[in-house]
Design a protein around this motif. Structure first.
Motif, PDB file in Angstrom:
ATOM      1  N   VAL A 175      -2.161   2.564 -10.123  1.00  0.00           N
ATOM      2  CA  VAL A 175      -2.939   2.243  -8.924  1.00  0.00           C
ATOM      3  C   VAL A 175      -3.969   1.159  -9.222  1.00  0.00           C
ATOM      4  O   VAL A 175      -4.154   0.219  -8.429  1.00  0.00           O
ATOM      5  N   TRP A 210       0.181   9.014  -6.059  1.00  0.00           N
ATOM      6  CA  TRP A 210      -0.030  10.333  -5.468  1.00  0.00           C
ATOM      7  C   TRP A 210       0.363  11.443  -6.430  1.00  0.00           C
ATOM      8  O   TRP A 210       1.431  11.405  -7.006  1.00  0.00           O
ATOM      9  N   LEU A 215       0.561   3.965  -2.962  1.00  0.00           N
ATOM     10  CA  LEU A 215       0.191   5.361  -2.748  1.00  0.00           C
ATOM     11  C   LEU A 215       1.231   6.312  -3.332  1.00  0.00           C
ATOM     12  O   LEU A 215       0.891   7.348  -3.916  1.00  0.00           O
ATOM     13  N   GLY A 228     -11.872  -1.786  -7.111  1.00  0.00           N
ATOM     14  CA  GLY A 228     -11.400  -1.023  -5.971  1.00  0.00           C
ATOM     15  C   GLY A 228     -10.228  -0.133  -6.323  1.00  0.00           C
ATOM     16  O   GLY A 228     -10.132   1.007  -5.857  1.00  0.00           O
ATOM     17  N   GLY A 229      -9.321  -0.646  -7.159  1.00  0.00           N
ATOM     18  CA  GLY A 229      -8.207   0.174  -7.615  1.00  0.00           C
ATOM     19  C   GLY A 229      -8.682   1.370  -8.413  1.00  0.00           C
ATOM     20  O   GLY A 229      -8.149   2.484  -8.269  1.00  0.00           O
ATOM     21  N   VAL A 285      -3.409  -2.424  -6.959  1.00  0.00           N
ATOM     22  CA  VAL A 285      -4.326  -2.903  -5.925  1.00  0.00           C
ATOM     23  C   VAL A 285      -4.624  -4.399  -6.059  1.00  0.00           C
ATOM     24  O   VAL A 285      -4.488  -5.150  -5.080  1.00  0.00           O
ATOM     25  N   ALA A 345       0.831  -1.205   0.000  1.00  0.00           N
ATOM     26  CA  ALA A 345       0.000   0.000   0.000  1.00  0.00           C
ATOM     27  C   ALA A 345       0.865   1.256   0.000  1.00  0.00           C
ATOM     28  O   ALA A 345       0.532   2.254  -0.663  1.00  0.00           O
ATOM     29  N   VAL A 368     -11.640   2.874  -8.127  1.00  0.00           N
ATOM     30  CA  VAL A 368     -12.271   3.824  -7.207  1.00  0.00           C
ATOM     31  C   VAL A 368     -11.205   4.603  -6.443  1.00  0.00           C
ATOM     32  O   VAL A 368     -11.303   5.826  -6.264  1.00  0.00           O
ATOM     33  N   LEU A 369     -10.164   3.914  -6.004  1.00  0.00           N
ATOM     34  CA  LEU A 369      -9.104   4.580  -5.247  1.00  0.00           C
ATOM     35  C   LEU A 369      -8.394   5.637  -6.079  1.00  0.00           C
ATOM     36  O   LEU A 369      -8.157   6.762  -5.613  1.00  0.00           O
ATOM     37  N   VAL A 370      -8.038   5.300  -7.306  1.00  0.00           N
ATOM     38  CA  VAL A 370      -7.305   6.275  -8.112  1.00  0.00           C
ATOM     39  C   VAL A 370      -8.189   7.451  -8.487  1.00  0.00           C
ATOM     40  O   VAL A 370      -7.721   8.597  -8.577  1.00  0.00           O
ATOM     41  N   ALA A 405     -10.486   8.658  -6.542  1.00  0.00           N
ATOM     42  CA  ALA A 405     -10.524   9.464  -5.328  1.00  0.00           C
ATOM     43  C   ALA A 405      -9.275  10.329  -5.222  1.00  0.00           C
ATOM     44  O   ALA A 405      -9.344  11.519  -4.880  1.00  0.00           O
ATOM     45  N   ILE A 406      -8.116   9.729  -5.511  1.00  0.00           N
ATOM     46  CA  ILE A 406      -6.877  10.503  -5.492  1.00  0.00           C
ATOM     47  C   ILE A 406      -6.918  11.603  -6.539  1.00  0.00           C
ATOM     48  O   ILE A 406      -6.522  12.752  -6.281  1.00  0.00           O
TER      49      ILE A 406
END
Length: 736
Positions: free
Chosen positions: A549, A539, A535, A579-580, A553, A531, A582-584, A586-587
């Protein structure tokens, strides 16, 4: 760039974590109609935003002097005294002129300044069209043709914004008129050449075209299609003529901010060009040395052409329309004399040229080495001959990727033969790493050499991310400003290497923990370090890797599940990929919430999704990804590695002396790292525009290292597993 000290402060943490993780095991990536619609929407947004503006308070007077084709190698005290004198009073940097084509003609460069975004007229490409006189000003003929026919919907952004804010524009030369024209193609004041200007102070924003250097390279509507069509003497004479023209009006500009830019290429081979900034409050009035950079490149000494648009608007006190992707340039304290700083900028172009020219040779050679290695290993292992040599070759092959980054710690670009020095240095570093991996106290362990190379690869890439990626820039497995595809962050190939290295080194450590009955800690180690690397990869301003990302994930999740002894299903794998995503996003949304000048391409993509202009981006990346599936430099690596894996797993006794089953028997968690790396590589291939490059590099690192571990297990005296259909022999115990 202001947070560089934070990154540097974290380098020690990264290296410390990498060592801690490694120590236990080491010790023993659409239709044209969609694009047109999106472009029209962008143009409408520009017009709407500009129409709402009223005249604002005046800022600085800005003069943009475009000398298309100018490189730092053209600037010398004797040959170009005016440019040299100006350089001593200015912040200096490299200008990446990449627009849309691989080489940028003057028309495209001036159009990019006008639009604030990379632009190209398409078809024949040479000099900008000659404007028609209109009173004291001029009008670029048929200006609307640029968006009605050529789909250059942002053309006129700069001039329209300046006029809406009450600024007076003065253009000297056709290219300058194109740059400052508003949406009607109009500039307020126009002169064909500097000699015809009587009062330079009449324009709030002045653009000057000095065509003396580029004119010999343009015939009709086409720029030269060879790398260099002039002799050295002819080019020096053209540079002297451009310098003399600059000197004829430079003293008359008064206290205005002066930007000098070598706006375009001059032949079929792109180069880094000259960029200078002289002006009040620019950090150059104290006599100290200053460099010119921008947040668009995250480099203290490199800018891009759209940055010139943003700089003109910012310094004249005009807000940049949202279509402008550049950011205002910044000055930074620099070391060395003027000669030393100019020489460093020349060396940067040499480095970029060398990397651009050598990349094809390098990847072809690497593909050949990989194929030869797998064929040779197949033939030798089935007879159990030459095991030490195969193991050493596997470790050496896996050492090459990290060596392509470490070589940038040496001054290879300043040598007489930079390409030869580059390849020789990479070979030497790879050899040294191989010796360290095979000769240290960890050599006796099955996972020792694997852990050393994987840990070195992970630590180098993580440390590079935290220090502004100086090692990936101008690297054979990185990127270069000459090509202009990426300027900072984690490239797609480095992502594949980082994900693979992190997953391998963490599972090597996890293997020892699981053997000690600490499975929960092993799962936590894989998850936490994975993780952390993920990140940093995603980032904004650090890795800024969108697709990475998404791919990282599921790789981490698959690895952690296998370490935990859980079953991995297609449903779970799909959920991890989602999920990957959604995470990217969000970033990226957090990046979008920052001021436009501080956003990376992640935040700008969210803006494109919001206004419906993202489809051309997706289409372009999809096309690029699909094209890699036919690459002769990438697919052989993928096919050879997969073929070896399939034979080694399905027919271990007949094909590879059972090295992979034995490796997984002796180090069960190694399978988790390999499968996780393959998942990240496969997903990364599908979501990145580099496509097959991602999977091929993951395989190029993972498979040789896993093979080396299996050979070490054989050297411990493990029996050969039986071929399919014959009775097996249980392995004898031996230390990991």
């Amino acid at each position: 760039m202001s947070d560089t000290w934070v990154r540097r402060a974290l380098v020690a943490v990264v290296f410390g974590v990498s060592v801690l993780a490694a120590a236990p095991a080491a010790a023993s990536g659409l239709a044209s109609g969609a694009a047109t619609t999106a472009g029209v929407r962008a143009a409408e947004r520009v017009a709407e935003r500009v129409a709402e503006r009223v005249p604002t308070a005046a800022g600085e007077r800005v003069v943009l002097v475009g000398i298309p084709g100018l490189m730092w190698s053209d600037v010398t005290p004797a040959g170009t005294p005016n440019l040299w004198r100006l350089a001593g009073e200015s912040a200096l940097g490299s200008l990446s002129v990449r627009a849309v084509r691989k080489d940028t003609c003057p028309y495209d460069a001036w159009l990019t300044v006008s639009a604030g975004v990379r632009s190209a007229v398409g078809g024949a490409c040479g000099m900008a069209p000659t404007p028609k006189a209109d009173g004291e000003g001029a009008v670029v003929p048929e200006f609307s043709w640029l968006w009605e026919v050529r789909e250059q919907d942002a053309a006129g952004t700069l001039g329209q914004a300046l006029h809406a804010a009450g600024r007076t524009t003065m253009a000297v030369g056709p290219g300058a008129a194109l740059a400052l024209a508003d949406r009607e193609g109009r500039v307020d004041l126009y002169a064909p050449s500097p000699a015809e200007v009587t009062q330079w102070s009449r324009g709030d924003v002045v653009a000057v075209e000095i065509p003396d250097l580029i004119s010999p390279y343009v015939s009709g509507d086409r720029m030269s299609e060879v790398p260099e069509s002039l002799s050295d003497d002819a080019r020096r004479a053209a540079a002297r003529a451009a310098d003399a023209k600059l000197g004829s009006f430079l003293p008359q500009l008064g206290p205005a901010t002066v930007l000098v830019a070598g706006l375009s290429d001059h032949g079929s081979v792109p180069h880094l060009r000259t960029a200078m900034l002289r002006g009040p409050d620019s950090g150059t009035s104290s006599g100290a040395a200053w460099a010119l950079g921008a947040r668009s490149t995250h480099r203290d000494d490199m800018v891009i052409v759209p940055d010139l648009t943003a700089t003109i608007l910012a310094r004249t006190g005009v807000a940049a329309p949202p279509v402008v992707v550049g950011v205002p340039v910044e000055t930074h304290a620099a070391d060395g004399t003027l000669d030393e700083r100019v020489e460093a900028l020349r060396a940067a172009d040499v480095a970029g040229q060398t990397i651009r020219d050598a990349t094809g040779v390098f990847f072809t050679s690497l593909a050949m080495l990989q194929v030869v290695f797998y064929v040779t290993a197949f033939l030798l292992l089935r007879r159990r001959d030459g095991l030490p040599a195969v193991r050493a070759a596997a470790v050496a092959l896996a050492s090459i990727p990290v060596s392509t980054y470490l070589v940038n710690l040496t001054p290879w670009a300043r040598t007489a033969q930079p390409a030869v020095t580059l390849f020789a240095s990479i070979a030497a570093i790879a050899a040294a790493l191989t010796v360290v991996a095979l000769a240290g106290p960890w050599r006796r362990g099955v996972l020792g050499p694997l852990t050393v190379i994987a840990a070195a690869t992970a630590a180098v890439l993580l440390g590079d991310l935290l220090t502004g990626t100086p090692l990936q820039l101008n690297s054979l497995m990185g990127y270069t400003g000459v090509v202009g595809a990426r300027y900072y962050g984690l490239g797609n190939i480095p992502f594949a290497l980082l994900a693979t290295a992190v997953l391998l080194v963490t599972t090597a450590a996890a293997d020892r923990l699981v053997r000690a009955g600490r499975k929960a800690l092993a799962v936590a180690l894989v998850t936490a370090l994975g993780a952390f690397a993920m990140l940093l990869d995603g980032w904004p301003g650090v890795g800024s890797d969108f697709g990475g990302v998404i791919a990282f994930v599921p790789g981490i999740a698959v690895t952690a599940l296998i370490v935990a002894g859980k079953r991995v299903s297609i449903v779970k794998l799909g959920a991890f990929c989602a999920g990957g995503g959604v995470l990217v996003m969000a970033i990226a949304y957090l990046d979008y919430l920052r001021p436009p000048a501080s956003q990376t391409h992640l935040g700008r993509f969210v803006g494109q999704v919001a206004d419906g202009t993202f489809l051309p981006v997706i289409s372009r990346k999809l096309g690029a990804m699909l094209s890699t599936l036919l690459s002769p430099n990438l697919m052989p690596v993928v096919l050879a590695a997969f073929a070896f894996l399939v034979f080694a797993l399905l027919r271990p006794g007949a094909a590879s002396a059972g090295v992979l089953p034995i490796a997984f028997e002796r180090a069960p968690m190694l399978k988790a790292g390999l499968l996780g790396a393959l998942v990240s590589g496969l997903v990364g291939m599908l979501v990145n525009d580099s496509g097959a490059a991602v999977l091929s590099m993951a395989l190029a690192l993972a498979v040789p290292l896993v093979l080396s571990a299996g050979i070490r297990a054989l050297q411990h005296g493990e029996p050969v597993p039986a071929a399919a259909g014959s009775p097996g022999t249980p392995p004898s115990p031996a230390p990991a």
